[in-house]
Design a protein around this motif. Sequence first.
Motif, PDB file in Angstrom:
ATOM      1  N   GLY A 122     -57.661  14.467 -93.022  1.00  0.00           N
ATOM      2  CA  GLY A 122     -56.717  15.076 -92.914  1.00  0.00           C
ATOM      3  C   GLY A 122     -55.977  14.759 -91.791  1.00  0.00           C
ATOM      4  N   ASP A 123     -54.457  14.359 -92.640  1.00  0.00           N
ATOM      5  CA  ASP A 123     -53.544  13.922 -91.978  1.00  0.00           C
ATOM      6  C   ASP A 123     -52.578  14.732 -91.417  1.00  0.00           C
ATOM      7  N   PRO A 124     -52.120  15.725 -90.327  1.00  0.00           N
ATOM      8  CA  PRO A 124     -50.857  16.194 -90.164  1.00  0.00           C
ATOM      9  C   PRO A 124     -49.695  16.434 -90.874  1.00  0.00           C
ATOM     10  N   ALA A 125     -49.138  17.528 -91.381  1.00  0.00           N
ATOM     11  CA  ALA A 125     -47.909  17.227 -92.047  1.00  0.00           C
ATOM     12  C   ALA A 125     -47.832  19.162 -92.238  1.00  0.00           C
ATOM     13  N   ALA A 126     -46.560  18.987 -91.987  1.00  0.00           N
ATOM     14  CA  ALA A 126     -44.928  20.460 -91.672  1.00  0.00           C
ATOM     15  C   ALA A 126     -45.703  20.882 -93.500  1.00  0.00           C
ATOM     16  N   PHE A 127     -46.076  21.922 -93.597  1.00  0.00           N
ATOM     17  CA  PHE A 127     -46.283  22.666 -94.727  1.00  0.00           C
ATOM     18  C   PHE A 127     -45.851  22.146 -96.198  1.00  0.00           C
ATOM     19  N   GLU A 128     -44.570  22.331 -95.509  1.00  0.00           N
ATOM     20  CA  GLU A 128     -43.176  21.846 -97.029  1.00  0.00           C
ATOM     21  C   GLU A 128     -43.234  20.100 -97.886  1.00  0.00           C
ATOM     22  N   GLN A 129     -43.929  19.266 -96.639  1.00  0.00           N
ATOM     23  CA  GLN A 129     -43.938  17.952 -96.662  1.00  0.00           C
ATOM     24  C   GLN A 129     -45.452  17.429 -97.160  1.00  0.00           C
ATOM     25  N   LEU A 130     -45.815  18.608 -97.205  1.00  0.00           N
ATOM     26  CA  LEU A 130     -48.224  18.391 -96.785  1.00  0.00           C
ATOM     27  C   LEU A 130     -48.116  17.382 -98.644  1.00  0.00           C
ATOM     28  N   ASP A 131     -49.135  16.412 -98.325  1.00  0.00           N
ATOM     29  CA  ASP A 131     -49.152  15.369 -99.466  1.00  0.00           C
ATOM     30  C   ASP A 131     -50.234  15.560-100.516  1.00  0.00           C
ATOM     31  N   LEU A 132     -50.186  16.568-101.197  1.00  0.00           N
ATOM     32  CA  LEU A 132     -51.130  17.300-102.599  1.00  0.00           C
ATOM     33  C   LEU A 132     -52.536  15.837-102.298  1.00  0.00           C
ATOM     34  N   LYS A 133     -52.295  14.897-102.700  1.00  0.00           N
ATOM     35  CA  LYS A 133     -53.228  13.413-103.569  1.00  0.00           C
ATOM     36  C   LYS A 133     -53.645  13.689-101.756  1.00  0.00           C
ATOM     37  N   HIS A 134     -53.377  13.260-100.698  1.00  0.00           N
ATOM     38  CA  HIS A 134     -53.842  12.982 -99.362  1.00  0.00           C
ATOM     39  C   HIS A 134     -54.758  15.108 -99.417  1.00  0.00           C
ATOM     40  N   PHE A 135     -54.545  15.823 -99.632  1.00  0.00           N
ATOM     41  CA  PHE A 135     -55.057  17.412 -99.486  1.00  0.00           C
ATOM     42  C   PHE A 135     -56.187  17.050-100.937  1.00  0.00           C
ATOM     43  N   GLU A 136     -55.994  16.507-102.220  1.00  0.00           N
ATOM     44  CA  GLU A 136     -56.895  16.425-102.569  1.00  0.00           C
ATOM     45  C   GLU A 136     -58.377  15.372-102.074  1.00  0.00           C
ATOM     46  N   GLU A 137     -58.005  14.728-101.701  1.00  0.00           N
ATOM     47  CA  GLU A 137     -58.322  13.187-100.916  1.00  0.00           C
ATOM     48  C   GLU A 137     -59.427  14.086-100.271  1.00  0.00           C
ATOM     49  N   ALA A 138     -58.864  14.706 -99.159  1.00  0.00           N
ATOM     50  CA  ALA A 138     -59.657  15.331 -98.171  1.00  0.00           C
ATOM     51  C   ALA A 138     -60.955  16.694 -98.418  1.00  0.00           C
ATOM     52  N   LEU A 139     -60.662  16.985 -99.137  1.00  0.00           N
ATOM     53  CA  LEU A 139     -61.430  17.648-100.312  1.00  0.00           C
ATOM     54  C   LEU A 139     -62.291  17.123-100.784  1.00  0.00           C
ATOM     55  N   LYS A 140     -62.064  16.106-101.211  1.00  0.00           N
ATOM     56  CA  LYS A 140     -63.285  14.882-101.546  1.00  0.00           C
ATOM     57  C   LYS A 140     -64.294  14.790-100.234  1.00  0.00           C
TER      58      LYS A 140
END
Length: 186
Positions: free
Chosen positions: A27-45
């Motif tokens: 789970g990489d840190p990021a400001a919400f506005e710059q959140l990488d949704l592909k990384h978020f999906e990978e983190a969910l996996k």
Amino acid sequence: SEGRQQFLDALPSEASVRLLVQNAAIGDPAAFEQLDLKHFEEALKVNLIAPMALMQGLLPQLRRVPGRVLHLGTSVAHHPQKGTATYGITKAAFHRLYQQLNAEELGVPVATLSPGLVDTEGVRDHVSKARRLDLPHVNFFDAAFEKGWTTDMAQLMTFVEHLLSTTDADFIAKEWRFSDWRKQVE
């Protein structure tokens, strides 16, 4: 999912699992506005789907012993901080998984442990990325590293041994916090 199935297929049919520790997380840190949704999906996996699938796939082997499951959680799942959405949200879902698995009465007790700040390569990488983004929680990490507030691994393993020796009812009763235990024994 192909790798999970290969792993499960490689287990001997009579295998049993005494302890499954679910610790992997990203789970990489990021400001919400710059959140990488592909990384978020990978983190969910990684943080939710893989532990759920592994638990489901290993149920027969866990029931055979009987075994136990230990989830390693984080306070960030319960205490949002700026820039920690990916890690925090997915770990909050992971915490909910621990609760659900016990509610399902699967015959396999599942506990969750918040180990505190463990000085790992992953934590150092997170701090480095958060520093580049000028996120406020970097100050906490800097102070923790400087003042030695990190979790001592030998003490943590002693606590895990203690936790594993408890009854099933005590094992699943709450989210275990290493910091609370350490205060009691010091």
